[in-house]
Design a protein around this motif. Structure first.
Motif, PDB file in Angstrom:
ATOM      1  N   SER A  63       0.834  -1.216   0.000  1.00 16.95           N
ATOM      2  CA  SER A  63       0.000   0.000   0.000  1.00 16.95           C
ATOM      3  C   SER A  63       0.863   1.259   0.000  1.00 16.95           C
ATOM      4  N   LEU A  64       2.175   1.058   0.244  1.00 17.14           N
ATOM      5  CA  LEU A  64       3.060   2.203   0.467  1.00 17.14           C
ATOM      6  C   LEU A  64       3.905   2.558  -0.743  1.00 17.14           C
ATOM      7  N   ASP A  65       3.556   1.994  -1.909  1.00 15.43           N
ATOM      8  CA  ASP A  65       4.408   2.168  -3.082  1.00 15.43           C
ATOM      9  C   ASP A  65       4.533   3.616  -3.544  1.00 15.43           C
ATOM     10  N   GLU A  66       3.494   4.399  -3.347  1.00 13.03           N
ATOM     11  CA  GLU A  66       3.513   5.792  -3.834  1.00 13.03           C
ATOM     12  C   GLU A  66       2.513   6.623  -3.044  1.00 13.03           C
ATOM     13  N   ASN A  67       2.537   7.928  -3.244  1.00 14.60           N
ATOM     14  CA  ASN A  67       1.556   8.870  -2.675  1.00 14.60           C
ATOM     15  C   ASN A  67       1.433   8.767  -1.159  1.00 14.60           C
ATOM     16  N   CYS A  68       2.559   8.546  -0.487  1.00 13.76           N
ATOM     17  CA  CYS A  68       2.519   8.357   0.965  1.00 13.76           C
ATOM     18  C   CYS A  68       3.321   9.427   1.694  1.00 13.76           C
ATOM     19  N   ILE A  69       2.979   9.571   2.957  1.00 11.12           N
ATOM     20  CA  ILE A  69       3.770  10.439   3.833  1.00 11.12           C
ATOM     21  C   ILE A  69       4.395   9.543   4.903  1.00 11.12           C
ATOM     22  N   PHE A  70       5.691   9.662   5.077  1.00  8.91           N
ATOM     23  CA  PHE A  70       6.383   8.902   6.126  1.00  8.91           C
ATOM     24  C   PHE A  70       6.871   9.884   7.180  1.00  8.91           C
ATOM     25  N   THR A  71       6.700   9.492   8.436  1.00  8.42           N
ATOM     26  CA  THR A  71       7.131  10.375   9.523  1.00  8.42           C
ATOM     27  C   THR A  71       8.032   9.586  10.468  1.00  8.42           C
ATOM     28  N   ASN A  72       9.236  10.084  10.651  1.00  9.12           N
ATOM     29  CA  ASN A  72      10.205   9.514  11.612  1.00  9.12           C
ATOM     30  C   ASN A  72      10.733   8.135  11.234  1.00  9.12           C
ATOM     31  N   VAL A  73      10.687   7.792   9.948  1.00  9.17           N
ATOM     32  CA  VAL A  73      11.382   6.586   9.497  1.00  9.17           C
ATOM     33  C   VAL A  73      12.809   6.999   9.119  1.00  9.17           C
ATOM     34  N   ALA A  74      13.652   6.030   8.797  1.00 13.83           N
ATOM     35  CA  ALA A  74      15.018   6.348   8.362  1.00 13.83           C
ATOM     36  C   ALA A  74      15.046   6.505   6.842  1.00 13.83           C
ATOM     37  N   LEU A  75      16.096   7.201   6.373  1.00 14.99           N
ATOM     38  CA  LEU A  75      16.257   7.487   4.941  1.00 14.99           C
ATOM     39  C   LEU A  75      17.469   6.722   4.418  1.00 14.99           C
TER      40      LEU A  75
END
Ligand code: OXD
Ligand code: MN
Length: 597
Positions: free
Chosen positions: A329-341
């Motif tokens: 579900s996370l392939d595109e159009n998502c917002i991530f908060t406080n994950v690593a890059l």
């Protein structure tokens, strides 16, 4: 400031309210959000240009953003969450209460000028499919563009809401990060305030949140509206607002069953909502992963909608092994908060599939290597994803009248005592199972004292006295009569004395769901025990699964001595609610005690 000229509504009451909030908080500008794609992209870019977000690598994760908050603002703040009912008793012993007049004075004082230097957004949103019989409407005023773009995913933001509001009313939601900017002062990447208030005024259908930009503190449609305020509405109006996932099971003959399930945090709710069945011919589809609103339909059955439009899920632990459908579900159009890059501009978190990267930027923005000795993603790091992107989203997930619920499931994490599954004798007994649901902290030993009772998984989310909430469950049972869903209690987490998991969990939980559907259908029997009905040997379909007969017997064991040892804890839990603990619940307790002998 005149805010009326370009307002998309002529509703004088709304205009006056927006005007009042603006006069108090003195933003530089008021913007009427329309929920369009153009708006999402513009505000996303604004966050990037202002230094609070970055675009992820568009080849890996198109149209997706990464935000980093600050250590002081990473989760819901239950200690700062208040139910401001007129009477203290109406909040019950498990909520913080404050007198509504006093709380409004406090908030008014600290909110003077709190939006200075910022834009105030007015966000009209629907909880549920637009125009549906169970759907409700809200307007969130917020000074955070992060909130606007998250709300666009989590709720249905649209100017059409103003038309629906004329018929159905709305919940007033005010949110501020509480970080005004003096003339010329540069903004920080994650503005928030040390002081935080998440407040609810149930008699006015109003929410006022100060000082946090994060999750349930700021996206006010979710826990604040869809659970705390909605639960008070539901009590008054005779429906249910529950902290439950909703899923559809389809059997090999094509018959559908709908399940709503409540589990406390960290018990695999999102995993169950998107589970991939391991039983031949049985299919599972997701309708919602967190909240269910349910009303009795014209045929007398209970119909559920998912009021949300997105998933705000915990990222760490989500993997192809644990929940491939969430990951997809996370392939595109998502917002991530406080994950690593990652070094190639994608996201990473603990327990993701594949090797651990040798270098990352962690959730605090620092260089990270496996030797750092710290988590790269915050344990409560989140993804915000459109539910429509879930590969197993049910084609009827936006059906306005909802889906008829056949089965309620409660559960918790218990390493001992509680069997894999048991069925309530009737709905009132099911309501008791929900009222006394308990879970162990994830790392707990076999220590009964460590368990936390979390009625209906609603402890942090119930907008009124939990004892009255239990009575509401009993009342709903009366109202639904023989159309009430069948109730079950599950425990996927039982271990051997040596500490080995007895049940594989994940997709194999579909085997237990299948048994429940067969119970609904009346095609399998069950044995009566003191605590409820449990499957007969051989009735849970174990085809292709390597669980020994001894382990299965252990999983379904009901040890009366062990259950007796829990009676005091149950009684203490119910007595906590004093006069509001329903007699019907105490009767259930006494009946259980008598059955245990
Ligand atoms: C959630 C929760 O974030 O229940 O959904 O805490
Ligand atoms: Mn939740």
């Amino acid at each position: 400031m005149s805010i009326g000229e370009n307002a998309p509504t002529k509703n004088a009451e709304i205009l006056q309210w927006v005007e009042e909030v603006a006069a108090l908080t003195t933003p530089d500008k008021v913007e009427w959000s329309d929920g369009s794609k153009e708006e999402w992209s513009r505000l996303a870019q604004l966050c990037v240009d202002g230094g609070s977000a970055q675009w992820l690598n568009s080849e890996k994760r198109p149209n997706s953003l990464l935000f980093r908050s600050v250590p002081a603002d990473v989760a819901r703040v239950e200690g700062r969450t208040y139910i401001c009912s007129e009477k203290e008793a109406d909040a019950g012993p498990t909520n913080n209460w404050c007198d509504p007049v006093e709380m409004k004075k406090t908030l008014t004082d600290i909110s003077k000028g709190c939006m200075k230097g910022r834009t105030m957004y007015v966000i009209p949103f629907a909880m549920g499919p637009m125009g549906g019989p169970v759907t409700q409407y809200g307007i969130e005023i917020s000074d955070s563009p992060y909130v606007v773009i998250n709300m666009q995913i989590m709720a249905r933001v649209s100017l059409d809401v103003y038309t629906e509001i004329e018929k159905k009313g709305y919940v007033k939601c005010v949110h501020t990060v509480g970080y005004p900017l003096a003339d010329g002062q540069e903004d920080v990447s994650w503005p928030c305030n040390e002081e935080k208030y998440i407040t609810h005024f149930p008699s006015e259908n109003m929410i006022w949140s100060f000082g946090s930009g994060y999750g349930g503190n700021a996206l006010l449609g979710k826990k604040c509206f869809a659970l705390r305020i909605a639960s008070t509405m539901a009590k008054k109006e005779g429906w249910m607002a529950e902290h439950m996932l909703i899923l559809r099971l389809t059997n090999p003959e094509g018959k559908n069953y709908h399940v709503a399930a409540a589990f406390p945090s960290a018990c695999g709710k999102t995993n169950l909502a998107m589970l991939q069945s391991t039983v031949e011919g049985w299919k599972v589809e997701c309708i919602g992963d967190d909240i269910a609103w349910m009303k009795q339909g014209p045929d007398g059955r209970l119909y559920a909608i998912n009021p949300e439009a997105g998933f705000f899920g915990v990222a760490p632990g989500t993997s192809m092994a644990s929940n491939p459908m969430a990951l997809k579900s996370l392939d595109e159009n998502c917002i991530f908060t406080n994950v690593a890059l990652t070094d190639d501009g994608d996201v990473w978190w603990e327990d993701m599939d594949g090797p651990v990267p040798s270098h990352l930027i962690d959730w605090k923005g620092n260089d990270w290597t496996p030797e750092s000795g710290e988590k790269a993603a915050h344990p409560n790091a989140r993804f915000t994803a459109p539910a429509a992107q879930c590969p197993v989203i049910c084609p009827d997930w936006e059906k306005t009248e909802g889906v008829p619920i056949d089965v309620f499931i409660f559960g918790g994490r218990r390493t001992s005592i509680v069997p894999l599954v048991h069925e309530a004798f009737d709905f009132a007994h099911g309501a008791y199972l929900g009222a006394t649901a308990a879970s162990e902290p994830t790392a707990a030993a076999l220590d009964v004292k460590a368990i936390r009772r979390d009625p209906y998984a609603m402890l942090p989310f119930c907008g009124y006295d939990m004892g009255d909430y239990m009575q509401h469950w009993l009342d709903m049972g009366e109202k639904l009569g023989d159309k009430a869903p069948k109730c079950f209690y599950v425990n996927w987490f039982r271990k051997t004395a040596e500490g080995k998991w007895l049940w594989p969990g994940f997709g194999d939980n579909s085997r237990v769901l299948k048994w429940m559907c067969e119970r609904v259908e009346g095609t399998v029997g069950a044995q009566e025990t003191a605590i409820g009905m449990i499957p007969n040997e051989g009735d849970i379909d174990l085809t292709g699964l390597d669980v020994s007969a001894e382990d299965m017997a252990e999983l379904l064991k009901v040890d009366t001595a062990e259950w007796k040892s829990e009676l005091d804890s149950v009684k203490g839990h119910l007595e906590r609610f004093g006069d509001t603990c329903p007699k019907g619940m105490m009767d259930q307790y006494e009946a259980l005690k008598a059955r245990l002998g």
